[in-house]
Design a protein around this motif. Structure first.
Motif, PDB file in Angstrom:
ATOM      1  N   ARG A 139      56.752  62.830 -12.191  1.00 38.49           N
ATOM      2  CA  ARG A 139      56.035  61.909 -11.294  1.00 38.49           C
ATOM      3  C   ARG A 139      55.755  60.613 -12.040  1.00 38.49           C
ATOM      4  O   ARG A 139      55.076  60.622 -13.074  1.00 38.49           O
ATOM      5  CB  ARG A 139      54.735  62.547 -10.802  1.00 38.49           C
ATOM      6  CG  ARG A 139      54.010  61.773  -9.704  1.00 38.49           C
ATOM      7  CD  ARG A 139      52.804  62.569  -9.229  1.00 38.49           C
ATOM      8  NE  ARG A 139      52.017  61.846  -8.244  1.00 38.49           N
ATOM      9  CZ  ARG A 139      52.235  61.888  -6.931  1.00 38.49           C
ATOM     10  NH1 ARG A 139      53.235  62.625  -6.461  1.00 38.49           N
ATOM     11  NH2 ARG A 139      51.460  61.220  -6.104  1.00 38.49           N
ATOM     12  N   ILE A 140      56.260  59.500 -11.520  1.00 36.82           N
ATOM     13  CA  ILE A 140      56.238  58.250 -12.278  1.00 36.82           C
ATOM     14  C   ILE A 140      55.776  57.069 -11.436  1.00 36.82           C
ATOM     15  O   ILE A 140      55.933  57.048 -10.219  1.00 36.82           O
ATOM     16  CB  ILE A 140      57.634  57.916 -12.840  1.00 36.82           C
ATOM     17  CG1 ILE A 140      58.644  57.709 -11.688  1.00 36.82           C
ATOM     18  CG2 ILE A 140      58.099  58.990 -13.815  1.00 36.82           C
ATOM     19  CD1 ILE A 140      59.947  57.078 -12.105  1.00 36.82           C
ATOM     20  N   PHE A 141      55.199  56.081 -12.118  1.00 33.38           N
ATOM     21  CA  PHE A 141      55.117  54.733 -11.573  1.00 33.38           C
ATOM     22  C   PHE A 141      56.460  54.064 -11.862  1.00 33.38           C
ATOM     23  O   PHE A 141      56.935  54.086 -13.006  1.00 33.38           O
ATOM     24  CB  PHE A 141      54.014  53.918 -12.259  1.00 33.38           C
ATOM     25  CG  PHE A 141      52.618  54.281 -11.851  1.00 33.38           C
ATOM     26  CD1 PHE A 141      52.186  54.089 -10.557  1.00 33.38           C
ATOM     27  CD2 PHE A 141      51.728  54.798 -12.784  1.00 33.38           C
ATOM     28  CE1 PHE A 141      50.890  54.415 -10.184  1.00 33.38           C
ATOM     29  CE2 PHE A 141      50.433  55.124 -12.431  1.00 33.38           C
ATOM     30  CZ  PHE A 141      50.010  54.932 -11.124  1.00 33.38           C
ATOM     31  N   LEU A 142      57.064  53.460 -10.861  1.00 38.66           N
ATOM     32  CA  LEU A 142      58.327  52.746 -11.049  1.00 38.66           C
ATOM     33  C   LEU A 142      58.075  51.263 -10.879  1.00 38.66           C
ATOM     34  O   LEU A 142      57.662  50.804  -9.807  1.00 38.66           O
ATOM     35  CB  LEU A 142      59.372  53.222 -10.044  1.00 38.66           C
ATOM     36  CG  LEU A 142      60.750  52.566 -10.141  1.00 38.66           C
ATOM     37  CD1 LEU A 142      61.384  52.841 -11.500  1.00 38.66           C
ATOM     38  CD2 LEU A 142      61.662  53.061  -9.020  1.00 38.66           C
ATOM     39  N   VAL A 143      58.317  50.501 -11.946  1.00 36.32           N
ATOM     40  CA  VAL A 143      58.034  49.066 -11.947  1.00 36.32           C
ATOM     41  C   VAL A 143      59.337  48.274 -11.877  1.00 36.32           C
ATOM     42  O   VAL A 143      60.220  48.416 -12.733  1.00 36.32           O
ATOM     43  CB  VAL A 143      57.258  48.663 -13.217  1.00 36.32           C
ATOM     44  CG1 VAL A 143      57.034  47.150 -13.239  1.00 36.32           C
ATOM     45  CG2 VAL A 143      55.937  49.406 -13.301  1.00 36.32           C
ATOM     46  N   THR A 144      59.437  47.454 -10.859  1.00 34.50           N
ATOM     47  CA  THR A 144      60.533  46.503 -10.720  1.00 34.50           C
ATOM     48  C   THR A 144      60.092  45.445  -9.723  1.00 34.50           C
ATOM     49  O   THR A 144      58.980  45.518  -9.180  1.00 34.50           O
ATOM     50  CB  THR A 144      61.834  47.198 -10.276  1.00 34.50           C
ATOM     51  OG1 THR A 144      62.915  46.252 -10.347  1.00 34.50           O
ATOM     52  CG2 THR A 144      61.729  47.731  -8.852  1.00 34.50           C
ATOM     53  N   HIS A 145      60.936  44.459  -9.459  1.00 31.49           N
ATOM     54  CA  HIS A 145      60.562  43.431  -8.491  1.00 31.49           C
ATOM     55  C   HIS A 145      60.486  44.009  -7.083  1.00 31.49           C
ATOM     56  O   HIS A 145      61.199  44.953  -6.747  1.00 31.49           O
ATOM     57  CB  HIS A 145      61.552  42.270  -8.544  1.00 31.49           C
ATOM     58  CG  HIS A 145      61.182  41.231  -9.554  1.00 31.49           C
ATOM     59  ND1 HIS A 145      61.308  41.445 -10.908  1.00 31.49           N
ATOM     60  CD2 HIS A 145      60.659  39.976  -9.409  1.00 31.49           C
ATOM     61  CE1 HIS A 145      60.893  40.364 -11.556  1.00 31.49           C
ATOM     62  NE2 HIS A 145      60.490  39.466 -10.672  1.00 31.49           N
TER      63      HIS A 145
END
Length: 266
Positions: free
Chosen positions: A178-184
């Motif tokens: 389970r992750i935070f996914l960071v991108t634009h």
């Protein structure tokens, strides 16, 4: 090399310039058809160069809302994944470094780390511009400039799909699902599909939202920023179509479930 060449030729402004040139060549044989082709390409180039049209196009992709502090605290994520975008020459720093898009993502990843204390995984392979690992440069920024020591690197990927495949393998070895996914924000729809497809539970953490408000007179003027924004929008639209078609083809073959069936939003 061939992939990057084809990509640039298919996207604006190169594709529109090629259409315009084709229209000019057709004028001798096709007359009005060639003239209208050239005029249409010129009109499209003008429109996609204006902030008004460029911001509208890219904002259509920004379907994920920004996270607030309550959503971050309630997410129960196990790690933060930050995707690379580009690198650039940085002789003032002794070589190369992350480009503006990558730095924006790193900044938000560092912000999430400050709030949660979660480890960060940066993902990005060798840059065609610098020949260096994007993930390596990203980790160096987080460690040296933000003072974050708990950084893992996936440094082999070349595409968003490979970001997801290779990053998920590293995360699952560590028991993380389970992750935070960071991108634009404009890249998040495609990135979320890719990581969800690999069996991860994704909490979308978009950054870099586009300003869309009342039009000002200068929003009708062509600009380099307008062309670049339209380029990103068209790249994501075409990339999304390609990923969806590939997913449906593989799902019909019985290899994988269709993309986007386990999406988590906050």
């Amino acid at each position: 090399m061939i992939y990057h060449l084809l990509k640039e030729l298919l996207l604006p402004p190169a594709s529109l310039l090629l259409c315009g040139a084709a229209g000019i060549l057709l004028m001798r044989r096709r007359g009005d058809a060639g003239w209208w082709t050239a005029l249409g390409a010129l009109a499209a180039l003008y429109l996609m160069s204006t902030p008004l049209v460029a911001d509208f196009l890219v904002s259509r992709l920004e379907t994920y809302p920004p996270l607030d502090r309550r959503a971050i605290a309630a997410a129960h994520a196990q790690a933060i994944v930050v995707l690379s975008a580009e690198s650039e020459m940085a002789p003032e720093f002794g070589g190369t470094g992350p480009g503006p898009l990558t730095l924006a993502r790193l900044r938000y990843g560092a912000y999430l780390h400050a709030l949660t204390g979660l480890p960060i995984l940066v993902s990005g392979g060798r840059s065609p511009n610098t020949g260096r690992s994007l993930a390596g440069d990203m980790r160096a920024v987080l460690e040296k400039e933000y003072g974050i020591s708990s950084v893992w690197a996936e440094d082999k990927s070349r595409t968003t799909a490979e970001n997801a495949t290779l990053s998920s393998a590293i995360l699952k070895e560590k028991g993380i699902t389970r992750i935070f996914l960071v991108t634009h924000a404009w890249h998040m729809p495609r990135a979320d599909k890719a990581f969800t497809r690999c069996g991860l539970q994704v909490i979308a953490a978009p950054t870099g939202f586009t300003r869309v408000g009342d039009a000002a007179p200068w929003d009708f003027l062509p600009s380099g920023k307008g062309v670049l924004t339209s380029y990103y929008a068209m790249y994501e639209l075409l990339g999304g179509v390609y990923y969806d078609l590939a997913s449906m083809s593989q799902a019909r073959a019985g290899d994988i479930p269709a993309m986007g069936t386990r999406r988590i939003r906050r």
